[in-house]
Design an enzyme around this catalytic site. Structure first.
Site, PDB file in Angstrom:
ATOM      1  N   CYS A  63       0.847  -9.440  13.864  1.00  0.00           N
ATOM      2  CA  CYS A  63      -0.279  -9.732  12.988  1.00  0.00           C
ATOM      3  C   CYS A  63      -1.502  -9.635  13.873  1.00  0.00           C
ATOM      4  O   CYS A  63      -1.757 -10.538  14.675  1.00  0.00           O
ATOM      5  CB  CYS A  63      -0.163 -11.121  12.366  1.00  0.00           C
ATOM      6  N   CYS A  90      -4.328 -12.489  13.001  1.00  0.00           N
ATOM      7  CA  CYS A  90      -4.123 -13.912  13.276  1.00  0.00           C
ATOM      8  C   CYS A  90      -2.689 -14.101  13.755  1.00  0.00           C
ATOM      9  O   CYS A  90      -2.391 -13.708  14.889  1.00  0.00           O
ATOM     10  CB  CYS A  90      -4.456 -14.784  12.072  1.00  0.00           C
ATOM     11  N   SER A  91      -1.829 -14.685  12.937  1.00  0.00           N
ATOM     12  CA  SER A  91      -0.476 -14.956  13.428  1.00  0.00           C
ATOM     13  C   SER A  91       0.539 -14.949  12.298  1.00  0.00           C
ATOM     14  O   SER A  91       1.532 -15.673  12.357  1.00  0.00           O
ATOM     15  CB  SER A  91      -0.447 -16.310  14.148  1.00  0.00           C
ATOM     16  N   CYS A  92       0.321 -14.148  11.246  1.00  0.00           N
ATOM     17  CA  CYS A  92       1.237 -14.108  10.103  1.00  0.00           C
ATOM     18  C   CYS A  92       2.652 -13.782  10.575  1.00  0.00           C
ATOM     19  O   CYS A  92       2.853 -12.882  11.395  1.00  0.00           O
ATOM     20  CB  CYS A  92       0.763 -13.092   9.080  1.00  0.00           C
TER      21      CYS A  92
END
Lengths: 196, 87
Positions: free
Chosen positions: A104, A107-109
């Site tokens: 991602c 961000c951090s999906c």
């Protein structure tokens, strides 16, 4: 959510908001704990590994999983919801000629409902910026050397879908049953930075 | 739905002064629709607290060469329909 950030500013902020919501009677702390426990009970790499092992032994399940993962997961008692809003899951299969890796960049999906909280490196700027640009080098640094002939696809989870890699079944595992196969699958394999 | 799997599409070049889910490296790039992902409100608007109607989102595959000038891999990005035009 990761346990090494308890004193971070964001963790303090979340605790503050939670305390206010409870004080004003807007959130029931018992209900909140129950929802979190139910979610985290299945949110660990072992759940992702079960999905992979089933796909390795059951071609019908594999086909259904790749076509519509959200519809196939309940066959194993799993879901992408776990009491929270269900997210769309796309499973991408590795073959002898094609390798998939998930990131991602924004961000951090991450498919938390199936894998649990993501590893710290997954959220690092270095991984997020470099794996889209030069995945072969990043995978090599992480210990996965791919033949030049293998096509690499990097899946950037930039919207509402979460991605899970279905590793290729390792050679020499014909004699293993489903639980033993699940033991071979690692979190890193499910992200696509390891072979399995 | 405006696009179908296999369609060539180009992403928006706009560099908005607010949150956007279209990563900078994938702006103004030509790719191929892999598949639609359903309909979702545009995150760029929701992040500003503005109303957003659900719209189709597509997985789009780009050759690394198109995004970075070199490389032999592909990158897929999930893009809201209003950020795409015919490629």
């Amino acid at each position: 959510m990761s346990d090494d950030h308890d004193d971070s500013a964001i963790a303090r902020q979340v605790r503050g908001v939670e305390a206010l919501l409870e004080a004003r009677g807007l959130v029931d702390p018992v209900e909140l704990d129950r929802a979190l426990q139910a979610f985290l009970a299945r949110a660990c790499p072992a759940s992702g590994a079960r999905v992979v092992a089933r796909a390795w032994v059951d071609d019908g399940f594999r086909t259904r999983l790749l076509a519509d993962a959200n519809a196939a997961l309940p066959e194993l008692g799993l879901s992408m919801g776990g009491g929270l809003q269900e997210q769309r899951l796309q499973v991408v299969a590795n073959t002898a000629d094609a390798h998939n890796v998930v990131v991602c960049t924004l961000c951090s999906c991450y498919p938390i409902a199936l894998l649990g909280p993501s590893p710290t490196w997954y959220k690092s700027e270095a991984y997020r910026s470099r794996v889209v640009r030069d995945p072969r080098a990043v995978l090599r640094e992480l210990g996965l050397e791919l033949d030049d002939a293998v096509d690499i696809t990097v899946w950037d989870a930039s919207a509402e879908t979460r991605y899970l890699v279905l590793p290729a079944r390792p050679a020499g595992t014909d004699g293993l049953d489903e639980p033993a196969l699940a033991e071979l699958v690692t979190r890193d394999g499910l992200i696509g930075v390891a072979a399995c | 739905m405006r696009f179908a799997p296999g369609d060539r599409v180009r992403t928006s070049r706009v560099d908005p002064p607010h949150h956007s889910r279209l990563p900078r490296y994938a702006r103004g790039a030509v790719g191929t629709v892999v598949e639609p992902q359903g309909r979702h409100p545009l995150a760029d608007l929701r992040a500003q607290g503005l109303p957003a109607e659900p719209e189709p989102v597509y997985t789009v595959r780009f050759p690394a060469r198109e995004l970075f000038g070199d490389g032999d891999h592909s990158v897929t990005v999930d893009v809201w329909e209003s950020r795409l035009e015919d490629g």
